[in-house]
Design an enzyme around this catalytic site. Structure first.
Site, PDB file in Angstrom:
ATOM      1  N   CYS A 186       0.830  -1.218   0.000  1.00  0.00           N
ATOM      2  CA  CYS A 186       0.000   0.000   0.000  1.00  0.00           C
ATOM      3  C   CYS A 186       0.863   1.266   0.000  1.00  0.00           C
ATOM      4  O   CYS A 186       0.589   2.220  -0.740  1.00  0.00           O
ATOM      5  CB  CYS A 186      -0.944   0.011   1.192  1.00  0.00           C
ATOM      6  SG  CYS A 186      -0.239  -0.643   2.695  1.00  0.00           S
TER       7      CYS A 186
ATOM      8  N   HIS B 107      -2.904   6.300   4.633  1.00  0.00           N
ATOM      9  CA  HIS B 107      -1.457   6.406   4.831  1.00  0.00           C
ATOM     10  C   HIS B 107      -0.982   7.782   4.343  1.00  0.00           C
ATOM     11  O   HIS B 107      -1.454   8.280   3.316  1.00  0.00           O
ATOM     12  CB  HIS B 107      -0.717   5.344   4.025  1.00  0.00           C
ATOM     13  CG  HIS B 107      -0.807   3.941   4.563  1.00  0.00           C
ATOM     14  ND1 HIS B 107      -1.380   3.617   5.769  1.00  0.00           N
ATOM     15  CD2 HIS B 107      -0.380   2.773   4.019  1.00  0.00           C
ATOM     16  CE1 HIS B 107      -1.308   2.308   5.969  1.00  0.00           C
ATOM     17  NE2 HIS B 107      -0.706   1.759   4.921  1.00  0.00           N
TER      18      HIS B 107
HETATM   19  C1  2RA Z   1       0.943  -2.248   6.658  1.00  0.00           C
HETATM   20  N1  2RA Z   1       1.722  -2.055   4.362  1.00  0.00           N
HETATM   21  O1  2RA Z   1       0.567  -1.079   6.550  1.00  0.00           O
HETATM   22  C2  2RA Z   1       1.505  -2.985   5.458  1.00  0.00           C
HETATM   23  C3  2RA Z   1       0.613  -4.114   5.050  1.00  0.00           C
HETATM   24  N2  2RA Z   1      -0.658  -3.678   4.633  1.00  0.00           N
HETATM   25  O2  2RA Z   1       0.856  -2.911   7.717  1.00  0.00           O
END
Ligand code: 2RA
Length: 340
Positions: free
Chosen positions: A130, A243
């Site tokens: 991601c 994120h």
């Molecule tokens: C996380 N990118 O954010 C890793 C797996 N989705 O934990």
């Protein structure tokens, strides 16, 4: 004429979003199957205005099915993806299992859609991590204009990246701090995540970096350009979904920050929200449910030659996982699996 589509892992956060996005984008589906593990068997999930009863991944026959979106984690993918692929069903896998396999395309459609053409080697296409997906969407248009030499990125990753357990731990731990006797000890995360940040995602490697940081390096090189140097610090933050990334970019040649804004404003998959005033930028709570990779805080980095810094935010369950997988299915259908 549409496709017979399977979603494996349909009861998880990403699996549910895959179903939502297939419906939202009106992907041409003639038939759809939602698969789950034994423990979730029979759970009902939504597909647009329809309700699907999950079937057993372990006994499902993939013969005659066209595309399978997998969101089941590497262990289950290892067992069932080859089975689906061997039955002639093209697997688009969200786990990390096949991402670094030279025979398996690793695809972010806004960046390297043509790589989908290589799916026949294993009948599998890999979805990136991601934190990589949103970053390369922002980097690609700038790389095309001024060749990127080096990227330094710090991520602020939401707890949903760690699945339902991550979400539950943040929620319960936060509540527990206010209700005497209901304190919740760290379990999914190594330290308290409520009102805290943790500079550790996935396992530690011998060089002191974490596997999450290694993934961003390896995947950016595979998807965008192997010559780009990347160094990452991946941090877990007390945010449920979305994120964020602070990205510093060094180019081979000069690029003015306002030209970078102009390029990003027109770039596929990017939404530029960038005003030098309070609130003139995107924050994770504002990206949830959106398809876009948001970019803000674009500015010159005068401490290096040809440097630009920027802020990048995206819904990690969507562009970071489910949306990217559905977009790969769209590209696959348009380029390789044309229906009558
Ligand atoms: C996380 N990118 O954010 C890793 C797996 N989705 O934990």
């Amino acid at each position: 004429m549409g496709y017979k589509v399977v979603v494996a892992g349909a009861t998880g956060n990403v699996g549910r979003e895959m179903l939502n996005i297939l419906a939202e984008r009106e992907f041409p589906v003639d038939e759809i199957a939602a698969l789950a593990s034994r423990k979730s068997l029979g759970t009902e999930v939504s597909f647009g205005d329809k309700t699907l009863k999950t079937k057993d991944l372990d006994t499902f026959d993939f013969t005659g099915w066209d595309i399978a979106l997998f969101a089941v984690g590497s262990d289950a993918t290892k067992v069932y993806a080859p089975k689906a692929a061997a039955a002639g069903c093209v697997v688009i896998d969200n786990s990390s299992l096949y991402r670094y396999d030279p025979q398996v395309p690793l695809v972010v459609p806004e960046v390297n859609a043509e790589a989908v053409d290589g799916y026949k080697a294993k009948n599998i296409i890999a979805n990136p991590n991601c934190s990589t997906a949103q970053m390369v969407v922002a980097l690609k248009p700038l790389h095309d204009r001024a060749r990127i030499k080096r990227v330094v990125v710090a991520t602020y990753q939401s707890v949903s990246g760690a699945g339902k357990e991550g979400i539950d731990e943040l929620w319960d731990q936060t509540k527990g701090l206010y209700v005497p006797g209901q304190e919740v000890a760290p379990k999914k995360f190594s330290k308290q995540i409520a009102f805290n940040v943790i500079p550790h995602i996935d396992v530690f490697l011998d060089d002191g970096s974490t596997k999450e940081e290694w993934k961003m390096v390896a995947e950016t090189k595979k998807i965008l350009d192997p010559k780009i140097k990347v160094t990452a610090t991946c941090v877990r933050v007390p945010v449920f979904v979305g994120h964020s990334e602070a990205i510093n970019i060094e180019f081979e040649e000069p690029l003015d920050w306002q030209e970078a804004q102009d390029i990003l404003r027109e770039a596929p998959g990017v939404m530029l929200v960038d005003k030098r005033e309070a609130g003139g930028y995107v924050t994770p709570v504002e990206c949830v449910g959106d398809y876009a990779t948001f970019v803000s805080r674009v500015r010159q980095d005068s401490t290096i030659d040809n440097g630009i810094s920027l802020w990048c935010v995206s819904d990690n369950l969507r562009k970071g996982a489910a949306l990217n997988a559905v977009q790969i299915a769209e590209v696959l259908g348009n380029r390789c699996l044309k229906k009558g």
